[in-house]
Design an enzyme around this catalytic site. Structure first.
Site, mmCIF file in Angstrom:
data_model
loop_
_atom_site.group_PDB
_atom_site.id
_atom_site.type_symbol
_atom_site.label_atom_id
_atom_site.label_comp_id
_atom_site.label_asym_id
_atom_site.label_seq_id
_atom_site.Cartn_x
_atom_site.Cartn_y
_atom_site.Cartn_z
ATOM 1 N N HIS A 56 0.856 -1.202 0.000
ATOM 2 C CA HIS A 56 0.000 0.000 0.000
ATOM 3 C C HIS A 56 0.880 1.237 0.000
ATOM 4 O O HIS A 56 2.105 1.135 0.096
ATOM 5 C CB HIS A 56 -1.002 -0.024 1.152
ATOM 6 C CG HIS A 56 -0.429 0.012 2.540
ATOM 7 N ND1 HIS A 56 0.359 -0.990 3.055
ATOM 8 C CD2 HIS A 56 -0.533 0.948 3.539
ATOM 9 C CE1 HIS A 56 0.693 -0.692 4.305
ATOM 10 N NE2 HIS A 56 0.181 0.485 4.625
ATOM 11 N N ASP A 132 -0.206 -4.146 6.123
ATOM 12 C CA ASP A 132 -0.877 -3.702 7.356
ATOM 13 C C ASP A 132 -2.325 -4.171 7.412
ATOM 14 O O ASP A 132 -3.187 -3.487 7.967
ATOM 15 C CB ASP A 132 -0.822 -2.167 7.465
ATOM 16 C CG ASP A 132 0.574 -1.648 7.751
ATOM 17 O OD1 ASP A 132 1.487 -2.470 7.984
ATOM 18 O OD2 ASP A 132 0.749 -0.413 7.745
HETATM 19 FE FE FE Z 1 2.694 0.393 8.141
HETATM 20 ZN ZN ZN Z 2 0.061 1.423 6.659
#
Ligand code: FE
Ligand code: ZN
Length: 252
Positions: A56, A132
């Site tokens: 990301h 994450d």
């Molecule tokens: Fe992170």
């Molecule tokens: Zn993150």
């Protein structure tokens, strides 16, 4: 055939993850939390970085893209949102396949922490790189997505075989364990938390974890059986949302 996987701590609580295809010696870094540390570690191992695999766009995941590319010429693969802060050569999304030498990784869309968050599943190696999205005893905060987005993403990960090794991007496990103990009285959870505290006291990593262990003990995955104590809910995603909100407000 196979994949070597090398995990090392960097920044304050991130993990650097380097992988190398046995057959060809080609290597990749999963995210670029700290370009200097990644380049030094690859150098020390004698691994040649051919790919960057971003999960990301957050700076502790893509912030080192340019420096790694400048130093190695690696091709940068990731979700389109990475271009918000860093260079990207090849955008990918759910179901796309990425080839590292003779090893294949499949992209799994895991939005929730951000829009355009992806995970990489190396089925043959029995490993998944989740950024994450899923943590040991935890999950990512909902910065851009909804509880439903994250619940759907977690479901995609828990559909993988129980033995799958889960490579999370942060060492948050002791804090996650302190929270887990406040919402879950299951003895299996208590045992795991004790093991986590012992590992961290000795400076040992708690990553990788496995899909099976997370399904059995992670309070976010167990939300449908735990959330009744936190509020009322109609769907599993809403139950997840209650546990997520409780963790967001948890100071421990
Ligand atoms: Fe992170
Ligand atoms: Zn993150």
């Amino acid at each position: 055939m196979g994949l070597d996987i090398h995990l090392f701590p960097c920044l304050s609580d991130n993990y650097g993850i380097l992988i190398r295809d046995h057959a060809t010696g080609l290597a990749a870094t999963v995210d670029t939390p700290d370009s200097s540390a990644i380049l030094a570690e690859a150098d020390r191992l004698g691994w040649r970085l051919a790919l960057v695999l971003n999960t990301h766009w957050h700076p502790d995941h893509a912030g080192g893209n340019q420096a790694v590319k400048d130093a190695t010429g690696a091709e940068i693969i990731g979700p389109p949102e990475v271009t918000r802060i860093a260079p990207l050569d090849r955008p990918v999304a759910d179901g796309d396949e990425v080839q590292l030498g003779e090893s294949r990784l499949t992209v799994i869309q895991t939005n929730g922490h951000t829009n355009g968050h992806i995970s990489y599943h190396a089925a043959e190696a029995g490993a998944v790189f989740v950024g994450d999205t899923l943590f040991a005893l935890g999950c990512g905060r909902l910065f851009e997505g909804t509880a439903q987005d994250m619940w759907t993403s977690l479901g995609r990960l828990t559909a993988l075989p129980d033995a799958t090794q889960v490579y999370c991007a942060h060492e948050y496990t002791a804090s996650n364990a302190r929270f887990a103990l406040t919402v879950d009285q299951d003895p299996t959870v208590a045992d795991r938390c004790a093991a986590v505290f012992a590992a961290r006291a000795q400076g040992r990593p708690t990553v990788p974890t496995t899909i099976g262990l997370e399904k059995a003990t992670n309070p976010f995955l167990r939300a449908p059986v735990l959330a009744g104590a936190l509020g009322s809910f109609a769907t599993d995603a809403e139950a997840f949302g209650l546990v997520r909100a409780a963790k967001d407000g948890f100071r421990g």
